[in-house]
Motif scaffolding. Structure first.
Motif, PDB file in Angstrom:
ATOM      1  N   ASN A  24      21.704  -0.063 -15.788  1.00  0.00           N
ATOM      2  CA  ASN A  24      20.773  -0.577 -14.787  1.00  0.00           C
ATOM      3  C   ASN A  24      19.427  -0.918 -15.401  1.00  0.00           C
ATOM      4  O   ASN A  24      18.791  -1.889 -15.008  1.00  0.00           O
ATOM      5  CB  ASN A  24      20.589   0.423 -13.643  1.00  0.00           C
ATOM      6  N   GLU A  25      18.987  -0.109 -16.357  1.00  0.00           N
ATOM      7  CA  GLU A  25      17.710  -0.344 -17.008  1.00  0.00           C
ATOM      8  C   GLU A  25      17.711  -1.682 -17.735  1.00  0.00           C
ATOM      9  O   GLU A  25      16.757  -2.458 -17.633  1.00  0.00           O
ATOM     10  CB  GLU A  25      17.414   0.793 -17.983  1.00  0.00           C
ATOM     11  N   VAL A  26      18.804  -1.989 -18.421  1.00  0.00           N
ATOM     12  CA  VAL A  26      18.915  -3.265 -19.137  1.00  0.00           C
ATOM     13  C   VAL A  26      18.893  -4.420 -18.143  1.00  0.00           C
ATOM     14  O   VAL A  26      18.189  -5.414 -18.335  1.00  0.00           O
ATOM     15  CB  VAL A  26      20.193  -3.304 -19.998  1.00  0.00           C
ATOM     16  N   ARG A  27      19.641  -4.293 -17.076  1.00  0.00           N
ATOM     17  CA  ARG A  27      19.680  -5.356 -16.061  1.00  0.00           C
ATOM     18  C   ARG A  27      18.309  -5.559 -15.421  1.00  0.00           C
ATOM     19  O   ARG A  27      17.885  -6.681 -15.188  1.00  0.00           O
ATOM     20  CB  ARG A  27      20.711  -5.023 -14.988  1.00  0.00           C
ATOM     21  N   LEU A  28      17.622  -4.464 -15.128  1.00  0.00           N
ATOM     22  CA  LEU A  28      16.292  -4.561 -14.534  1.00  0.00           C
ATOM     23  C   LEU A  28      15.292  -5.207 -15.489  1.00  0.00           C
ATOM     24  O   LEU A  28      14.450  -5.998 -15.071  1.00  0.00           O
ATOM     25  CB  LEU A  28      15.795  -3.187 -14.094  1.00  0.00           C
ATOM     26  N   MET A  29      15.390  -4.881 -16.771  1.00  0.00           N
ATOM     27  CA  MET A  29      14.497  -5.488 -17.760  1.00  0.00           C
ATOM     28  C   MET A  29      14.747  -6.989 -17.866  1.00  0.00           C
ATOM     29  O   MET A  29      13.807  -7.777 -17.971  1.00  0.00           O
ATOM     30  CB  MET A  29      14.668  -4.816 -19.128  1.00  0.00           C
ATOM     31  N   GLU A  30      16.015  -7.405 -17.829  1.00  0.00           N
ATOM     32  CA  GLU A  30      16.342  -8.833 -17.865  1.00  0.00           C
ATOM     33  C   GLU A  30      15.798  -9.535 -16.622  1.00  0.00           C
ATOM     34  O   GLU A  30      15.236 -10.624 -16.707  1.00  0.00           O
ATOM     35  CB  GLU A  30      17.853  -9.038 -17.964  1.00  0.00           C
ATOM     36  N   LEU A  31      15.967  -8.909 -15.470  1.00  0.00           N
ATOM     37  CA  LEU A  31      15.473  -9.476 -14.220  1.00  0.00           C
ATOM     38  C   LEU A  31      13.949  -9.581 -14.238  1.00  0.00           C
ATOM     39  O   LEU A  31      13.376 -10.602 -13.848  1.00  0.00           O
ATOM     40  CB  LEU A  31      15.939  -8.634 -13.030  1.00  0.00           C
ATOM     41  N   LEU A  32      13.290  -8.531 -14.705  1.00  0.00           N
ATOM     42  CA  LEU A  32      11.831  -8.538 -14.787  1.00  0.00           C
ATOM     43  C   LEU A  32      11.345  -9.649 -15.708  1.00  0.00           C
ATOM     44  O   LEU A  32      10.413 -10.382 -15.378  1.00  0.00           O
ATOM     45  CB  LEU A  32      11.318  -7.182 -15.277  1.00  0.00           C
ATOM     46  N   SER A  33      11.986  -9.807 -16.837  1.00  0.00           N
ATOM     47  CA  SER A  33      11.623 -10.857 -17.779  1.00  0.00           C
ATOM     48  C   SER A  33      11.783 -12.235 -17.148  1.00  0.00           C
ATOM     49  O   SER A  33      10.919 -13.105 -17.287  1.00  0.00           O
ATOM     50  CB  SER A  33      12.482 -10.746 -19.039  1.00  0.00           C
ATOM     51  N   SER A  34      12.879 -12.417 -16.430  1.00  0.00           N
ATOM     52  CA  SER A  34      13.123 -13.685 -15.754  1.00  0.00           C
ATOM     53  C   SER A  34      12.063 -13.948 -14.685  1.00  0.00           C
ATOM     54  O   SER A  34      11.531 -15.058 -14.576  1.00  0.00           O
ATOM     55  CB  SER A  34      14.517 -13.666 -15.122  1.00  0.00           C
ATOM     56  N   LEU A  35      11.736 -12.933 -13.913  1.00  0.00           N
ATOM     57  CA  LEU A  35      10.722 -13.080 -12.866  1.00  0.00           C
ATOM     58  C   LEU A  35       9.342 -13.371 -13.452  1.00  0.00           C
ATOM     59  O   LEU A  35       8.589 -14.183 -12.911  1.00  0.00           O
ATOM     60  CB  LEU A  35      10.672 -11.831 -11.990  1.00  0.00           C
ATOM     61  N   GLU A  36       9.016 -12.718 -14.549  1.00  0.00           N
ATOM     62  CA  GLU A  36       7.728 -12.976 -15.200  1.00  0.00           C
ATOM     63  C   GLU A  36       7.639 -14.424 -15.662  1.00  0.00           C
ATOM     64  O   GLU A  36       6.602 -15.073 -15.533  1.00  0.00           O
ATOM     65  CB  GLU A  36       7.522 -12.030 -16.381  1.00  0.00           C
ATOM     66  N   SER A  37       8.736 -14.938 -16.172  1.00  0.00           N
ATOM     67  CA  SER A  37       8.781 -16.331 -16.616  1.00  0.00           C
ATOM     68  C   SER A  37       8.573 -17.283 -15.445  1.00  0.00           C
ATOM     69  O   SER A  37       7.817 -18.262 -15.539  1.00  0.00           O
ATOM     70  CB  SER A  37      10.122 -16.606 -17.301  1.00  0.00           C
ATOM     71  N   VAL A  38       9.228 -17.002 -14.323  1.00  0.00           N
ATOM     72  CA  VAL A  38       9.080 -17.839 -13.127  1.00  0.00           C
ATOM     73  C   VAL A  38       7.644 -17.777 -12.612  1.00  0.00           C
ATOM     74  O   VAL A  38       7.054 -18.804 -12.253  1.00  0.00           O
ATOM     75  CB  VAL A  38      10.083 -17.415 -12.029  1.00  0.00           C
ATOM     76  N   VAL A  39       7.057 -16.591 -12.584  1.00  0.00           N
ATOM     77  CA  VAL A  39       5.676 -16.435 -12.119  1.00  0.00           C
ATOM     78  C   VAL A  39       4.713 -17.203 -13.024  1.00  0.00           C
ATOM     79  O   VAL A  39       3.811 -17.894 -12.535  1.00  0.00           O
ATOM     80  CB  VAL A  39       5.284 -14.938 -12.037  1.00  0.00           C
ATOM     81  N   ASP A  40       4.907 -17.119 -14.340  1.00  0.00           N
ATOM     82  CA  ASP A  40       4.049 -17.868 -15.270  1.00  0.00           C
ATOM     83  C   ASP A  40       4.158 -19.366 -15.010  1.00  0.00           C
ATOM     84  O   ASP A  40       3.152 -20.086 -14.999  1.00  0.00           O
ATOM     85  CB  ASP A  40       4.427 -17.575 -16.718  1.00  0.00           C
ATOM     86  N   ASN A  41       5.384 -19.840 -14.794  1.00  0.00           N
ATOM     87  CA  ASN A  41       5.601 -21.261 -14.532  1.00  0.00           C
ATOM     88  C   ASN A  41       4.921 -21.691 -13.230  1.00  0.00           C
ATOM     89  O   ASN A  41       4.252 -22.722 -13.177  1.00  0.00           O
ATOM     90  CB  ASN A  41       7.106 -21.544 -14.493  1.00  0.00           C
TER      91      ASN A  41
END
Length: 93
Positions: free
Chosen positions: A41-58
């Motif tokens: 779950n930690e790995v999945r959450l980190m991937e999701l967080l990274s993806s969300l951060e990228s979307v927010v930056d965009n």
């Protein structure tokens, strides 16, 4: 095969089996092939967080671009209106 060589091979095989049965984990050794639920779950959450951060930056970049374009358009409109009102002899903005 000599008895010494046979004993040595058995010890090596035992060491290999022991190493294969352990897997490294931040929570201590676990059996190979098993994954702990928090780690997965930690790995999945980190991937999701990274993806969300990228979307927010965009989206942040796009919003600043829109804001800058709007301000430029407003300033151009003010200049145009100012020019027209001066031409007509009325008060400027």
């Amino acid at each position: 095969m000599r008895t010494g060589e046979l004993q040595e091979n058995i010890v090596k095989l035992s060491d290999i089996r022991r190493e294969k049965s352990r897997a490294l984990s931040p929570y201590g050794p676990v059996k190979a092939g098993l994954t702990t639920l928090p780690t997965t779950n930690e790995v999945r959450l980190m991937e999701l967080l990274s993806s969300l951060e990228s979307v927010v930056d965009n989206l942040n970049f796009k919003s600043f671009t829109v804001y800058d374009t709007l301000n430029t358009a407003i300033e151009d409109l003010r200049v145009a209106l100012s020019y027209t009102t001066n031409e007509a002899g009325t008060d400027t903005l």
